[in-house]
Design an enzyme around this catalytic site. Structure first.
Site, PDB file in Angstrom:
ATOM      1  N   GLU A 150       0.816  -1.217   0.000  1.00 50.71           N
ATOM      2  CA  GLU A 150       0.000   0.000   0.000  1.00 50.71           C
ATOM      3  C   GLU A 150       0.853   1.271   0.000  1.00 50.71           C
ATOM      4  O   GLU A 150       0.759   2.122   0.894  1.00 50.71           O
ATOM      5  CB  GLU A 150      -0.956   0.009   1.199  1.00 50.71           C
ATOM      6  N   GLU A 313      -6.724  -7.657  -1.066  1.00 55.92           N
ATOM      7  CA  GLU A 313      -7.265  -7.577   0.289  1.00 55.92           C
ATOM      8  C   GLU A 313      -8.734  -7.185   0.255  1.00 55.92           C
ATOM      9  O   GLU A 313      -9.160  -6.357  -0.547  1.00 55.92           O
ATOM     10  CB  GLU A 313      -6.521  -6.526   1.127  1.00 55.92           C
TER      11      GLU A 313
END
Length: 683
Positions: A150, A313
């Site tokens: 991320e 995710e």
């Protein structure tokens, strides 16, 4: 194909055995098998464990877990662990620590806490990636590399290393100080630069300040825009260095990093060029519109020309960082997982497989809850989905979504719009794009989200909401597309500036003026409480007589375009609000204001029908989503019921429903609430 080495829709997620005693590991593996989990993401935040000091590397736990997973038939998405540097590095080499917006030097803590232009950080991050790649290059469990995690998920850095790197970035982009001064319009407020060393980063100590609604305001949009480009590029350079490090040892193993949908800070179109596979993390709120989630999936799919992506995710049950962290109601996790597959995902993965017991993510959902056994609602639903994905096998792998409508989405345009000092703080680029997407979503019309660099030749209709910034070559590309028979729509506040955020003089909409056949003389910003009206003057376009509009109203004059609607109120009542310009074999529409939802819901499906673009199914009930994936000429129709109650669907086509094995005869049938059909259509 993402899944060539394990030919099915991968099912699994982030697993952190390094946070647990070894006696837990075997019990987890037992439950993974029950849930149908076949891929685990390892090592995401294990840098400090793997490298306890500058010279020591210890991968013993990782060796053991890689072997255990492989023995159980589970593949590994192996992360490089570089998203959080170790504490010893921050103490010994403080250049790795970021400096914040107001000039404060951070201490060790958090994650994404490294300066991307720190020589120390880059040195040790690349070294870690190389050691992992060299060690596991021949390990049979290794399926894919997961670089960092991320990127950009913390504040930007404003340290001396970043400032020096920014100057070098500017030299490469512009070549001379004279070119920089022109691009930034530095004659304004006496900012002309005569030495590269005079250039400083735009921050709370120089050109920027924190404004209303969380916006960053700036005196010089050109400087701030280039800093955003530079910072996105700085993080991308870190990714590329690790990418090169693992590719040196594993040239045939794909490499990805998990993106975050419409994440403002990074230009994902640029990033995707350096990713073998696009992956992203999907975390809608309980009340996020289903069309918005669909748009994010389509945006991620569009980053690599429609290639299938990884859902890296999602949560099995609830999140932990929102003010109110609602549970996913029964059936929602399964339904939203299939929504991802319906829009191009070839993996379904979670954060996380087992819940942490401490720190800020201990209440973030997991397949294995704190109770530690499989007798939970969440586990049962996870195991059901795992079994279904196993049953689907490779049927859907590498199938593609086909669309005849494209929405152009551009990160640099987004940045420029939302750092503009006027005309309104109410303008939100993603929200405007979503208005158009939502109208098409509700009509059951497939959409691709594409960059301004995309090949448009396969699309019947291209929409560019708020194309404020027109980059070099884009106007001529759009002219060629329309002249060849395409239909183009753009909106208010378009064609205003070039890539440096300098106004294109000679009249709005600048380089788009010839294509659109209009001149926008002024732009009126309405207060949130104010409204105007779009009054339809050409009843042949099949719309109601009038609609509300607001936020911004361009005051335009026709220069050859046909006027289809006018404003109903204020001193510009009667001026054009909707125009269309015949250009070559095609047409270019300009909507001069932000209309109410009903206008787009009425207008866009009608426009599509006129161009032969039909919904996948007719008369679909509200809350039911329909998409299509195609593979080797075989069509797979997805029908997803987001409603709690059952819905009656007129399928209109015969096929085999893959999850149940049921033969669908093509008439009306009832789809249970929060349920899904995947129908392999019969030719």
């Amino acid at each position: 194909m993402i899944n060539a080495s394990k030919p099915k829709i991968w099912y699994g997620g982030d697993y952190n055995p390094d946070q647990w005693e070894k006696q837990v590991w075997d019990e987890d593996l037992r439950m993974f098998k029950l849930a149908g989990i076949d891929v685990a993401t390892l090592n995401v935040f294990a840098w400090a464990k793997n490298q306890p000091d500058e010279d020591t590397y210890d991968f013993g736990w990782l060796d053991e877990m890689m072997d255990k997973l492989h023995a159980d038939g589970i593949g590994v998405c192996l992360a490089t662990s570089t998203a959080a540097h170790p504490a010893w590095m921050a103490r010994k080499y403080p250049d790795v620590l970021q400096v914040d917006f107001n000039g404060n030097k951070r201490k060790f803590g958090g994650r994404h806490n490294s300066c991307p232009n720190s020589p120390t950080y880059r040195k040790y991050a690349v070294r870690m990636a190389e050691k992992l790649a060299e060690r596991y290059k021949d390990h049979p469990a290794l399926l894919i590399w997961h670089i960092n995690n991320e990127y950009g998920g913390a504040g930007n850095c404003y340290c001396d290393n970043c400032e020096a790197a920014f100057r070098e970035w500017l030299k490469e982009r512009y070549g001379t100080l004279e070119a920089v001064n022109r691009a930034w319009n530095t004659g304004f407020w006496g900012h002309t630069f005569h030495d590269w060393e005079d250039i400083v980063l735009p921050s709370g100590r120089s050109e920027e300040w924190s404004g209303a609604n969380g916006r960053t305001e700036t005196n010089f949009q050109g400087i701030s825009l280039d800093y955003m480009r530079f910072y996105s590029d700085s993080l991308l350079e870190c990714y590329k260095l690790e990418h090169e490090a693992v590719k040196k040892y594993t040239p045939n193993i794909p490499v990805t990093t998990n993106l975050m949908g419409a994440f403002k800070k990074l230009d994902y179109h640029k990033w995707a060029k350096h990713m073998d596979v696009v992956s992203w993390d999907n975390y809608p709120r309980f009340d996020t519109p289903h069309s918005y989630t669909g748009m994010m999936h389509d945006l991620m799919r569009g980053l690599k020309d429609g290639q299938p992506f990884m859902l890296m995710e999602q949560t099995p049950s609830q999140q932990n960082w929102q003010p109110y962290n609602s549970l996913k109601r029964p059936g929602i996790m399964r339904l939203w997982s299939y929504q991802a597959v319906a829009r191009g995902a070839d993996t379904i993965m979670f954060f996380q497989l087992r819940r942490s017991i401490g720190a800020c993510e201990k209440y973030h959902g997991a397949v294995i809850e704190h109770v530690g056994h499989e007798h939970t609602r969440v586990f049962r639903e996870s195991a059901q989905l795992g079994a279904e994905l196993g049953k689907l096998g490779d049927a859907l792998l590498d199938s593609r979504v086909k669309a005849k409508v494209a929405i152009m989405f551009d990160w640099e345009n987004w940045w420029a719009i939302e750092m503009s000092s006027g005309p309104t703080i109410a303008l939100r680029y993603v929200d405007e794009a979503h208005k158009y997407y939502d109208a098409l979503y509700r009509a059951g019309i497939a959409v691709d989200m594409v960059s301004v660099e995309a090949d448009l030749s396969d699309y019947e209709l291209v929409i560019a909401p708020v194309m404020y910034m027109v980059k070099p070559g884009v106007a001529s590309k759009l002219e060629q597309y329309v002249a060849a028979g395409g239909s183009f729509i753009t909106t208010f506040f378009s064609g205003i500036v070039n890539e440096s955020d300098l106004v294109k003089v000679g009249g709005y909409p600048g380089e788009l003026r010839k294509l659109l056949g209009i001149w926008a003389e002024e732009i009126d910003a309405l207060l949130p409480s104010q409204r105007n009206r779009v009054v339809i003057t050409d009843r042949n376009i099949g719309l109601k007589s009038e609609y509300e509009c607001g936020m911004l109203c361009d005051l335009i004059h026709s220069e050859g375009a046909e006027v289809k609607a006018v404003y109903g109120d204020d001193f510009y009542a009667g001026m054009p609000a909707l125009t269309v310009n015949k250009f070559g074999e095609g047409e270019a529409w300009y909507l001069a204001t932000s209309p109410e939802t009903a206008f787009l819901s009425d207008w866009l499906p009608k426009l599509c029908a006129d161009r032969g673009i039909a919904p996948l199914l007719a008369d679909v009930p509200e809350g039911v989503e329909v998409t299509l994936r195609v593979k080797d000429g075989v069509e797979y129709l997805f029908v997803l019921n987001h409603n709690e109650a059952a819905a009656t669907i007129d399928l209109g086509k015969q096929g085999t429903e893959l999850l149940s094995g049921r033969t669908m005869q093509g008439g009306s049938a009832e789809l249970a609430g929060r349920d899904v059909w995947i129908v392999k259509l019969h030719n």
